[in-house]
Motif scaffolding. Structure first.
Motif, PDB file in Angstrom:
ATOM      1  N   MET A   1       0.819  -1.438  -0.101  1.00  0.00           N
ATOM      2  CA  MET A   1       0.076  -0.048   0.142  1.00  0.00           C
ATOM      3  C   MET A   1       0.774   1.142   0.130  1.00  0.00           C
ATOM      4  SD  MET A   1      -3.240  -0.858  -0.067  1.00  0.00           S
ATOM      5  CE  MET A   1      -3.848   0.835   0.217  1.00  0.00           C
ATOM      6  N   ALA A   2       2.101   1.166   0.464  1.00  0.00           N
ATOM      7  CA  ALA A   2       2.832   2.494   0.818  1.00  0.00           C
ATOM      8  C   ALA A   2       3.144   2.656  -0.793  1.00  0.00           C
ATOM      9  CB  ALA A   2       4.087   2.084   1.851  1.00  0.00           C
ATOM     10  N   LEU A  15      -9.213  -4.512  -7.366  1.00  0.00           N
ATOM     11  CA  LEU A  15      -9.414  -4.868  -5.922  1.00  0.00           C
ATOM     12  C   LEU A  15     -10.946  -5.710  -5.676  1.00  0.00           C
ATOM     13  CD1 LEU A  15      -8.193  -4.940  -3.107  1.00  0.00           C
ATOM     14  CD2 LEU A  15      -9.459  -2.512  -2.726  1.00  0.00           C
ATOM     15  N   SER A  16     -11.987  -5.429  -6.424  1.00  0.00           N
ATOM     16  CA  SER A  16     -13.218  -5.919  -6.366  1.00  0.00           C
ATOM     17  C   SER A  16     -13.155  -7.214  -6.859  1.00  0.00           C
ATOM     18  CB  SER A  16     -14.341  -5.210  -7.021  1.00  0.00           C
ATOM     19  OG  SER A  16     -14.151  -5.096  -8.332  1.00  0.00           O
ATOM     20  N   MET A  17     -12.169  -7.486  -7.787  1.00  0.00           N
ATOM     21  CA  MET A  17     -12.138  -8.852  -8.512  1.00  0.00           C
ATOM     22  C   MET A  17     -11.120  -9.927  -7.707  1.00  0.00           C
ATOM     23  SD  MET A  17     -12.140  -7.793 -12.444  1.00  0.00           S
ATOM     24  CE  MET A  17     -11.697  -9.418 -13.076  1.00  0.00           C
ATOM     25  N   ASN A  18     -10.391  -9.313  -6.788  1.00  0.00           N
ATOM     26  CA  ASN A  18      -9.482 -10.049  -5.949  1.00  0.00           C
ATOM     27  C   ASN A  18      -9.818  -9.668  -4.532  1.00  0.00           C
ATOM     28  OD1 ASN A  18      -7.274 -11.219  -8.278  1.00  0.00           O
ATOM     29  ND2 ASN A  18      -7.853  -8.986  -8.792  1.00  0.00           N
ATOM     30  N   GLN A  20      -9.009 -11.482  -1.944  1.00  0.00           N
ATOM     31  CA  GLN A  20      -7.909 -11.884  -1.089  1.00  0.00           C
ATOM     32  C   GLN A  20      -7.179 -10.989  -0.678  1.00  0.00           C
ATOM     33  OE1 GLN A  20      -8.405 -12.456  -4.239  1.00  0.00           O
ATOM     34  NE2 GLN A  20      -6.558 -12.925  -5.173  1.00  0.00           N
ATOM     35  N   PHE A  21      -7.166  -9.803  -1.357  1.00  0.00           N
ATOM     36  CA  PHE A  21      -6.246  -8.586  -1.120  1.00  0.00           C
ATOM     37  C   PHE A  21      -6.988  -7.535   0.020  1.00  0.00           C
ATOM     38  CE2 PHE A  21      -4.343  -9.359  -5.607  1.00  0.00           C
ATOM     39  CZ  PHE A  21      -3.487 -10.209  -4.921  1.00  0.00           C
ATOM     40  N   ILE A  22      -8.164  -8.180   0.299  1.00  0.00           N
ATOM     41  CA  ILE A  22      -9.031  -7.251   1.494  1.00  0.00           C
ATOM     42  C   ILE A  22      -9.020  -7.921   2.698  1.00  0.00           C
ATOM     43  CG2 ILE A  22     -11.166  -6.425   2.144  1.00  0.00           C
ATOM     44  CD1 ILE A  22     -11.671  -5.946  -0.955  1.00  0.00           C
ATOM     45  N   ALA A  23      -8.566  -7.245   3.770  1.00  0.00           N
ATOM     46  CA  ALA A  23      -8.679  -7.843   5.244  1.00  0.00           C
ATOM     47  C   ALA A  23      -9.154  -6.674   6.288  1.00  0.00           C
ATOM     48  CB  ALA A  23      -7.012  -7.898   5.459  1.00  0.00           C
ATOM     49  N   THR A  33      -4.761  -4.960   1.490  1.00  0.00           N
ATOM     50  CA  THR A  33      -3.236  -5.136   1.718  1.00  0.00           C
ATOM     51  C   THR A  33      -2.589  -4.717   0.401  1.00  0.00           C
ATOM     52  OG1 THR A  33      -3.811  -7.521   1.075  1.00  0.00           O
ATOM     53  CG2 THR A  33      -3.905  -7.026   3.324  1.00  0.00           C
ATOM     54  N   ARG A  34      -3.131  -5.184  -0.528  1.00  0.00           N
ATOM     55  CA  ARG A  34      -2.417  -4.758  -1.841  1.00  0.00           C
ATOM     56  C   ARG A  34      -3.430  -3.959  -2.753  1.00  0.00           C
ATOM     57  NH1 ARG A  34       1.294 -10.025  -3.875  1.00  0.00           N
ATOM     58  NH2 ARG A  34       2.415 -10.122  -1.899  1.00  0.00           N
TER      59      ARG A  34
END
Length: 320
Positions: A1-2, A15-18, A20-23, A33-34
């Motif tokens: 993210m940085a 991000l909506s399609m992946n 697994q990158f949401i926490a 997260t990414r």
């Protein structure tokens, strides 16, 4: 993210399609997260650009070679050739007189430049245009790129864009053109001499004959005659029989070919050995004659010393 510098619609869609990158954290807040970061980089190292760069390099070489040849090879050249042959035969001697003289005149560089100024100006203009392309910022940026060789890949851009298509035609022209770039025109003309000139030539013939004849017969100078070269006696050979034979099979066996080679090599070796033996015998004979001459000279010198000694003793006795 940085590392993300800018969030775009593509980033949200990715991000909506992946998921697994949401926490989520302890408080229940959702944090990614990414995240997708889209960045664009410009690159000029394309196949079409490399093709144009090497086309310019080949064009510079093509023009430089022909420019040098044309600048140093143009100009008129005049070559005058005089040939005279005469034969005089009488009851006592036969005289053959032959003379050949060639005089070549080249056109000066100043005259050449003045006669071909328009052509040289066109060549210079083309060369300046090509050198301007070579010294451009595009060539400086593409320096050191990988080589492009024939055959050229016919990409969509190469075939559809009119400028790239023209460059492709120029490449094909440079590949197929193998001429030097100029032609030589040659013209022969026969000059007819007048009677006065012929009289001068015949007078020169008589003068040369008189000088050469006087040198052979009436010259009292000490002329050292060179060693006469003795050649072998040539015996004529006559062909007694000519036998023709029609052969259907043209394949000669290797054994016959080797046999001919062995015979030729053996004959050449025998001739070389015979010549070596003859030269060795001649050298030994010359050395023996030299040794005999030295011994005879030594004997004569010793006899002269003895005679001189006897004369001295006789003179001393007379004095006493």
């Amino acid at each position: 993210m940085a590392l993300a510098k800018k969030i775009t619609a593509d980033s949200v869609r990715h991000l909506s399609m992946n998921t697994q990158f949401i926490a989520s954290d302890e408080d229940g807040d959702i944090q990614p997260t990414r995240v997708l970061n889209v960045s664009t980089e410009e690159s000029y190292d394309l196949y079409e650009n490399r093709f144009v760069y090497h086309l310019i390099q080949r064009l510079v070489t093509f023009i430089d070679k022909r420019t040098d040849v044309i600048f140093w090879s143009t100009g008129d050249e005049t070559r005058n050739t005089l040939k005279m042959e005469s034969k005089v035969d009488d009851a006592y001697e036969e005289i053959e007189y032959k003379i050949e003289m060639k005089i070549k005149n080249r056109q000066s560089y100043m005259e050449n430049d003045s006669d071909n100024m328009q052509v040289f100006m066109r060549i210079d203009r083309v060369r300046r245009l090509v050198m301007a392309l070579r010294n451009s910022s595009f060539c400086s940026m593409m320096a050191g790129c990988s080589m492009v060789r024939s055959p050229i890949q016919r990409t969509n851009l190469m075939m559809k864009d009119p400028n790239y298509r023209t460059c492709y035609k120029l490449w094909q022209f440079l590949e197929s053109y193998d001429e030097v770039g100029y032609s030589i025109e040659e013209r022969d003309a026969v000059l007819e001499f007048d009677e006065e000139y012929l009289i001068q030539m015949y007078t020169n013939l008589i003068t040369n004959y008189t000088v050469f004849k006087s040198l052979l017969e009436g010259d009292m100078r000490d002329l050292t005659e060179l060693a006469a070269e003795q050649r072998e006696v040539v015996k004529p050979k006559f062909i007694k029989q000519i036998q023709e034979e029609i052969v259907d099979d043209y394949n000669i066996p290797d054994v016959e070919i080797r046999k001919v080679f062995v015979e030729e090599v053996t004959q050449a070796q025998l001739e070389a050995e015979a010549k070596l033996e003859e030269e060795t015998a001649l050298r030994q004979k010359v050395e023996e004659e030299r040794d005999d001459a030295l011994r005879q000279l030594e004997n004569e010198r010793w006899q002269m010393q003895m005679q001189l000694f006897e004369i001295q003793q006789t003179a001393q006795e007379q004095i006493d």
